[in-house]
Scaffold this motif. Sequence first.
Motif, PDB file in Angstrom:
ATOM      1  N   ARG A  21       0.833  -1.209   0.000  1.00 14.91           N
ATOM      2  CA  ARG A  21       0.000   0.000   0.000  1.00 14.91           C
ATOM      3  C   ARG A  21       0.863   1.252   0.000  1.00 14.91           C
ATOM      4  N   ILE A  22       1.899   1.251   0.822  1.00 15.43           N
ATOM      5  CA  ILE A  22       2.781   2.413   0.911  1.00 15.43           C
ATOM      6  C   ILE A  22       3.496   2.643  -0.422  1.00 15.43           C
ATOM      7  N   ASP A  41       3.859  12.990   4.345  1.00 16.03           N
ATOM      8  CA  ASP A  41       2.443  13.227   4.632  1.00 16.03           C
ATOM      9  C   ASP A  41       1.572  12.893   3.421  1.00 16.03           C
ATOM     10  N   GLN A  42       2.026  13.288   2.233  1.00 16.34           N
ATOM     11  CA  GLN A  42       1.276  12.961   1.010  1.00 16.34           C
ATOM     12  C   GLN A  42       1.155  11.453   0.837  1.00 16.34           C
ATOM     13  N   ILE A  43       2.273  10.769   1.017  1.00 18.02           N
ATOM     14  CA  ILE A  43       2.289   9.318   0.809  1.00 18.02           C
ATOM     15  C   ILE A  43       1.383   8.634   1.825  1.00 18.02           C
ATOM     16  N   ALA A  47      -1.964   6.482   1.033  1.00 16.21           N
ATOM     17  CA  ALA A  47      -2.030   5.094   1.506  1.00 16.21           C
ATOM     18  C   ALA A  47      -3.166   4.865   2.499  1.00 16.21           C
ATOM     19  N   GLY A  48      -3.790   5.960   2.970  1.00 13.79           N
ATOM     20  CA  GLY A  48      -4.839   5.820   3.969  1.00 13.79           C
ATOM     21  C   GLY A  48      -4.304   5.380   5.307  1.00 13.79           C
ATOM     22  N   MET A  49      -3.096   5.860   5.643  1.00 10.62           N
ATOM     23  CA  MET A  49      -2.447   5.472   6.889  1.00 10.62           C
ATOM     24  C   MET A  49      -2.037   6.730   7.644  1.00 10.62           C
TER      25      MET A  49
END
Length: 223
Positions: A21-22, A41-43, A47-49
């Motif tokens: 996911r990452i 922060d964007q990543i 990733a929804g994390m």
Amino acid sequence: MKARATETQRKTRIQKENEARILDAALESFSAHGFRGATIDQIADHAGMSKPNLLYYFRRKQDIYEALIARLLDTWLEPLRELNPAGDPLPELRSYIRRKLEMARDFPRESRLFANEILQGAPRIKRLLESDLKPLVDEKAEVLRGWMKAGQINSVDPRHLIFSIWSTTQHYADFDAQVQVVLGPDRGAEGRFEDAARYLETLFLDGLRPQVKPDSGPRVRSF
């Protein structure tokens, strides 16, 4: 660079899924903003994390980038790995050209990300190029050279042949917007990749097919 979560223990299924996911989210950020413009922060958001959760797997943006490029490079080199020394050279090369063009069609973001890194002088992945890419190219150059010495294909510089296949196939990923505009609405649709495949097969395979008669023997030039 290994993911942080794998340093002291075997990865679980959840860890593998989260790392994937990452890296998928990182591809989105890095391909859109480049290495400098993308942020942790964007990543994490893509990733929804949470950011702390992401940092459990990768300490730094550099580590995420290196892991992503390593995954990309492994995928990119797979068609070259499959070039079979015992196979018929022209069908083997036809298959290689086709697979490279399919990758240009299916993975345009990955192709552009890799190209951008190379255009910058490969500052973050030179070690990968030296450890993964170069030995494989050297190995397959020897395969090509063997086919040339046996008279199965015309003699050319094997590494430059590989470079040429890379550049012509990857063009359809890196410059696809330009390709579609130039070809126009009639020829710039999905069929452009099949048209490109037929053209590249003619370009490379006709150029490599020996033209000498069997009883005259091949003319071999050493590289």
